[in-house]
Design an enzyme around this catalytic site. Structure first.
Site, PDB file in Angstrom:
ATOM      1  N   LYS A 168      54.001 -29.873  11.356  1.00  0.00           N
ATOM      2  CA  LYS A 168      54.634 -31.093  11.861  1.00  0.00           C
ATOM      3  C   LYS A 168      55.999 -30.732  12.434  1.00  0.00           C
ATOM      4  O   LYS A 168      56.739 -29.931  11.841  1.00  0.00           O
ATOM      5  CB  LYS A 168      54.777 -32.071  10.693  1.00  0.00           C
ATOM      6  N   SER A 223      53.206 -40.962   9.390  1.00  0.00           N
ATOM      7  CA  SER A 223      53.828 -40.406  10.576  1.00  0.00           C
ATOM      8  C   SER A 223      53.317 -39.032  10.964  1.00  0.00           C
ATOM      9  O   SER A 223      53.529 -38.588  12.079  1.00  0.00           O
ATOM     10  CB  SER A 223      55.333 -40.320  10.355  1.00  0.00           C
ATOM     11  N   SER A 276      53.020 -40.823   4.691  1.00  0.00           N
ATOM     12  CA  SER A 276      52.882 -40.175   6.000  1.00  0.00           C
ATOM     13  C   SER A 276      51.910 -39.018   6.055  1.00  0.00           C
ATOM     14  O   SER A 276      51.544 -38.574   7.135  1.00  0.00           O
ATOM     15  CB  SER A 276      54.253 -39.704   6.497  1.00  0.00           C
TER      16      SER A 276
END
Ligand SMILES: [Mg+2]
Ligand SMILES: [Zn+2]
Lengths: 98, 488, 510
Positions: C99, C174, C198
């Site tokens: 990420k 997310s 997330s």
């Protein structure tokens, strides 16, 4: 808790947050923040008079490092992402000397 | 304005940089004077993703100071973030302590004109320093140097117990001596190790009523002289302001002022309306500190003799006056040096004279402490002993001292090389004296005759003998022989 | 370059076609084994995933940076070490997507924000260091809601990411990019970060596994902070064994993170998870199901899963989490307060975006931040600033910290009775792109079942447990005691041995 937030308060908070907002954004944020603040008011249903706050998820205490020095990462690396520089310094529009 | 009665109320906030090896939350060197942005790492420049880890030494230094200030040590403390935007603060928050400082409720005794007064300490806490902004010589921009960012800073806050500019200065000097003695800070004011911020207002008596003037805070004073001058200026300014406007604590607001050292005036600082909303909250990246009594005891056990106590001892045991005792004790290394030299069998009186005389003169000239002159206790002791034993006279001692600063020879060697050894040998001196008397019959005559000229002539003859011996004659022995020969 | 062409050629030979089929279906655990034994080279594996990225990512939008050169160089290094008889580590040659809110000094780290476009960190995150030491190969940096603020990846300042099971739907957020990277087999495993769900929400929406470890289990050093007291890094993978494989490497004490918890023994999650679950006590939360608005298909899938647990000998027990209804409110006060402070540093002075023509230094702040941050980030900064500001601190922020204590105590009590809690991940399957984007509060409520774990600091694992009639994946959540990831992985692995939801691959990426 207080009533929903006013546009004036939103402008004040924007100033504290160093965010330049358009009038349209101020209106939009006022509405959205009011909704959210109205929602979070539900916490008032709970009596927390005798409850201790939890600021940390893990119950750790006394985390220290020894006082040992190591060289910095070097001025070029320090400045590698600088939007503007003046020799070995970061450069910003003049800050009024106080 | 001289005809109104008033009391001055002063509280001090003092920031002191701690003499740790590394910064407060990262391992960058905590060192002044290096090239710009050289002591910077991802942590202290607030790079995305970095985390702080607390320096144990900094914590112990603060506790040490707090104990010396007779403070309570908190069993539980935490770290808070104080938010404000400024280019020398890369995270735009400062890690500090808000509602649970590491210590509180202390006392420091000061002595002003022989009177002792206790000043209450509200709190001692730790926080990180900001970087530096440079404006000079730049048109339209400022430069940012982050070397100082994250340096450990101890903040000491007093209660408003000081009642004059002089008291404030004395307090500052006392605190400086204390942190030096404790070894927690060099407290070098030129390098910004100690910054003072007085909060000042007045209680004015008029027509049986008391009026309090609004409080002003003078920011960032870098010397004790500036502190004293700024407070004196503020006192006069507040009186004048009150006489003119009548604004009081209740009707006015607290203001912040800067000190212009060149003009000798304080200047109002304009502030943003939101400036004081620091939005303190507990720093989630740092865990709380729980202080065990054992830890406190350990730190307490290692506390050195505090300046206040040592000063009294220096006056009583060695006969220093108050001012000289204060000067010596202000720096722990110098006071240690003195005592170390003393244990080597040195005459107290001579050693005292040397310390308050030429040694402090040389240190002052170089803007350092006597200890920093780098002369060992042995050599200092030897020099004093030579005077005590009559091997050299006091004038020669000063000459030798100067040479000792630039070479590593023992004072004995220097004295011999420079031919400064005193001649106390009676027969050798008699020869010189006889020569002088023969060459100055008139002076000898006057010296024998009681009257106006007698004293002067004896002095003249003594001087001649000294000159002829190139300063090496022992003046005491000379005057003895001279007295005998003249027949007085 | 020659070598690269040769490799591409070799991938196209008939024999290699089978290998490709195989790689698509292989788990990370199997890949590492084959690389170590020489059945596959790290280079072949990297080429496969790069090709899969090339094929799928134009439509999926999972990656912000594709590190093809970097990955090839690393793969060749691993291969030559294996050829020389060395063991490059437990993740030898395993490609991993990360990420884009974890710092890499070999690739930009943008947080999907305009304010950090082109930002090149001066250091590597702890997890990145650990992965590289273990022989893993970082193949790319993945898309996210800007600064990890969101539940759909629609708040990315760079692009949106699509759900490979239904491209008109969100992948969850997310960590949407990392979820899609694994779901679309553009990487065998990936890392996400989880502040309020997330990792778990994208895992559920994309039909894969995702773990939020116990707070303090994985060092946050190098993870760009959103809500510091809630953030944890965790892995995505196809099955529980792959999660354990990556967790073995990234877990552990790090002296650079004061909130990293020192444990006496390094855990071996792979070994621990083989134990059967007979006798395990699994709690079902009454309040979660009393909650209106849970999609009936999800309720049904969870009920089915509970039957599987029962068949394995687990005991199902009803439990209470009475403060469930307050978790979202509590979370949005704590997280935004911390975020408002964590994001103060993006000011156009020392790094990142600066407005081109500032009127003065204050304007450098206000305009750079106005131009650099997206609306959701601004909204959360504003909310957080407000609740910390003079006069509101006690009423909002302090109140939330106290409610957080109550929520934590709820879990403490429940875990006296049970070993694991079983719950849905989200009340609905993946929703349509654009559906909730203009209604922040509704979007926040997607996290209703995930947020409590972050507030309490406990570990939580999302695994696939079925599909809706529309063929959208459904996620199941297992929540455990502090530092008891083992039991979560063991429970999941037992379930996965008896089901095949975790082996489904979206049609479009095959
Ligand atoms: Mg301060
Ligand atoms: Zn540093």
């Amino acid at each position: 808790m207080t009533d929903a937030i006013t546009e004036q308060e939103v402008r004040h908070v924007a100033k504290l947050s160093r965010l330049k907002l358009t009038d349209e954004q101020v209106r939009q944020f006022t509405r959205q923040m009011s909704d959210i603040l109205a929602y979070v008011k539900k916490l008032n249903e709970l009596d927390t008079a005798n409850v201790k706050p939890t600021a940390h998820a893990a119950p750790l205490r006394n985390v220290f490092r020894e006082d040992k020095a190591a060289a910095g990462m070097g001025v070029e690396k320090v400045l590698q992402n600088a939007p503007d520089r003046d020799g070995p310094f970061f450069k910003v529009p003049r800050v009024l000397a106080d | 304005m001289s005809d109104i009665a008033y009391k001055v109320i002063i509280g001090l906030e003092i920031h002191i940089q701690l003499a740790t090896e590394s910064k407060m939350f990262c391992s960058c060197p905590n060192h002044f004077g290096d090239p710009p942005n050289s002591n910077v790492c991802p942590v202290c420049m607030g790079s995305p993703g970095v985390l702080p880890v607390m320096n144990k030494k900094a914590y112990e230094y603060a506790v040490r100071t707090a104990l010396a200030l007779n403070c309570q040590i908190a069993k539980f403390t935490k770290w808070d973030r104080k938010s404000y935007y400024y280019p020398d603060l890369p995270k735009n928050y400062q890690i500090s302590q808000y509602d649970l400082p590491l210590s509180y409720d202390g006392l420091l005794e000061i002595s002003v004109n022989g009177e002792h007064k206790q000043i209450r300490i509200r709190r001692v806490h730790l926080e990180e320093d900001a970087g530096k902004l440079l404006h000079e010589g730049n048109v339209g921009f400022s430069q940012v140097d982050l070397n100082r960012t994250g340096a450990p800073l101890m903040e000491i806050v007093t209660e408003p117990d000081l009642s004059s500019a002089e008291e404030a200065r004395v307090f500052g000097a006392e605190l400086r001596a204390l942190v030096r003695t404790l070894g927690v800070s060099e407290a070098n004011m030129q390098e910004g190790h100690m910054r003072l911020e007085p909060n000042i207002n007045l209680a004015i008596q008029k027509d049986g009523k008391e009026y309090r003037t609004p409080i002003t805070e003078v920011k960032n004073l870098g010397s004790l002289r500036a502190l004293e001058r700024a407070i004196s200026y503020e006192i006069n300014r507040q009186i004048a302001d009150w006489q003119q406007t009548g604004i009081t604590l209740e009707t006015g607001t607290k203001s912040t002022r800067g000190w212009d050292d060149n003009q000798g005036v304080t200047v109002l600082q304009r502030e943003k309306e939101e400036a004081h909303d620091y939005r303190y909250f507990p720093d989630p990246d740092l865990v709380p500190v729980v202080v065990e009594q054992l830890w406190v005891d350990e730190i307490k056990k290692n506390l050195p003799e505090l300046p206040m106590i040592r000063r009294v001892r220096f006056r009583k045991d060695f006969g220093f006056n108050e001012k000289d005792a204060a000067t010596l004790v202000e720096d722990r290394e110098t006071a240690d040096l003195f005592e170390n030299a003393l244990t080597l069998g040195t005459p107290v009186k001579t050693l005292c004279n040397h310390f308050i005389g030429f040694w402090s003169m040389h240190a002052n000239q170089r803007n350092i402490t006597i200890a920093q002159l780098g002369i060992s206790a042995q050599r200092i002791a030897m020099l004093a002993k030579m005077v005590g034993e009559g091997k050299i006279n006091p004038t020669a001692a000063a000459v030798i001292a100067e040479k000792m600063l630039v070479c590593t020879d023992d004072p004995q060697v220097i004295a011999e090389r420079e031919k400064l050894i005193q001649v106390s040998d009676v027969s050798a001196l008699e020869t010189i004296i006889d020569e002088v008397l023969a060459a100055n019959p008139k002076a000898m005559e006057d010296a024998r005759t009681p009257g106006k000229k007698q004293q002067k002539s004896v002095g003249f003859l003594l001087g001649q003998v000294m000159q002829k011996s190139r300063g090496q004659a022992n003046p005491q022995v000379v005057s003895e022989i001279l007295g005998r020969k003249i027949g007085n | 370059m020659d070598r690269f062409l040769k490799c591409r050629e070799c991938l196209q030979t008939k024999k290699m076609k089978n290998v490709i089929e195989d790689i698509l279906k292989m788990t990370a655990t199997e890949l590492v084994k084959d690389i170590k034994t020489g059945k596959l080279t790290a280079r072949q594996v990297v080429e496969f995933y790069l090709r899969q990225i090339e094929r799928c990512d134009r439509e999926m939008g999972a990656f912000i940076s594709i590190l093809d050169d970097h990955a090839r160089t690393d793969a060749d290094k691993i291969d030559s070490r294996i050829a020389a008889g060395e063991n490059p580590g437990p993740l030898s040659g395993l490609p991993i997507a990360i990420k884009d809110n974890m710092c890499t000094d070999f690739a930009p780290t943008t947080c999907a924000s305009k304010i950090l476009i082109d930002y090149r960190p001066p250091y590597n995150a702890h997890v990145v260091e650990q992965l590289q030491k273990a022989g893993a190969i970082v193949i790319g940096k993945t898309n996210l809601d800007e600064f990890a603020m969101g539940s759909s990846t629609e708040n990315s300042g760079i692009k949106i990411t699509r759900n490979p099971w239904a491209p008109d739907r969100v992948p969850g957020g997310s960590s949407g990019g990392s979820g899609v990277a694994v779901a679309a087999r553009m990487a065998p495993v990936s890392l996400g970060s989880d502040t309020g769900g997330s990792i778990r929400l994208p895992a559920a929406f994309c039909g894969i596994c995702g773990l939020k470890p116990t707070y303090g289990r994985v060092s946050r050093y190098g993870l760009v902070a959103y809500g510091s007291s809630l953030d944890q890094i965790g892995p995505f993978g196809c099955d529980a064994r792959d999660i354990a494989l990556v967790l073995n490497t990234i877990a552990g004490y790090d002296h650079r993170d004061s909130t990293s918890v020192p444990l006496e023994h390094a855990a071996d999650f792979t070994a621990a998870m083989e134990k059967p679950i007979a006798g395990l006590k699994i709690g079902i939360v009454k309040e979660y199901h009393a909650q209106g608005g849970i999609d009936p298909e999800i309720t049904q899938a969870i009920e089915q899963a509970i039957k599987v647990f029962e068949q394995s000998g687990a005991k199902i027990i009803d439990v209470d989490l009475p403060h469930t209804d307050y978790a979202v409110a509590c979370y949005y006060l704590v997280a935004t307060a911390e975020a408002s402070s964590n994001l103060a540093r993006y000011d156009g002075v020392h790094y990142g975006y600066r407005t081109p023509n500032p009127t003065d230094y204050i304007d450098v702040y206000s305009s750079s931040r106005a131009e650099g941050f997206g609306d959701e980030v601004k909204r959360r900064i504003m909310l957080g600033t407000y609740v910390l500001s003079a006069g509101y601190y006690d009423a909002y922020y302090l109140k939330a910290l106290k409610v957080r204590t109550l929520i934590k105590q709820d879990f403490d009590k429940v875990f006296e009775k049970v070993d694991v809690i079983c719950a849905p991940v989200a009340p609905t399957p993946a929703f349509k792109i654009g559906e909730k984007v203009n209604d922040p509060l509704t979007m926040y409520l997607s996290d209703i079942f995930t947020i409590s774990a972050n507030l309490a600091g406990i570990p939580a694992l999302a695994i696939p447990c079925g599909f809706t009639n529309n063929n959208l994946p459904i996620g199941l959540q297992l929540l455990g005691k502090h530092f008891d990831e083992e039991t979560l992985l063991r429970t999941a692995w037992d379930y996965q041995k008896k089901t095949d939801f975790h082996r489904q691959i979206p049609e479009m990426v095959k």
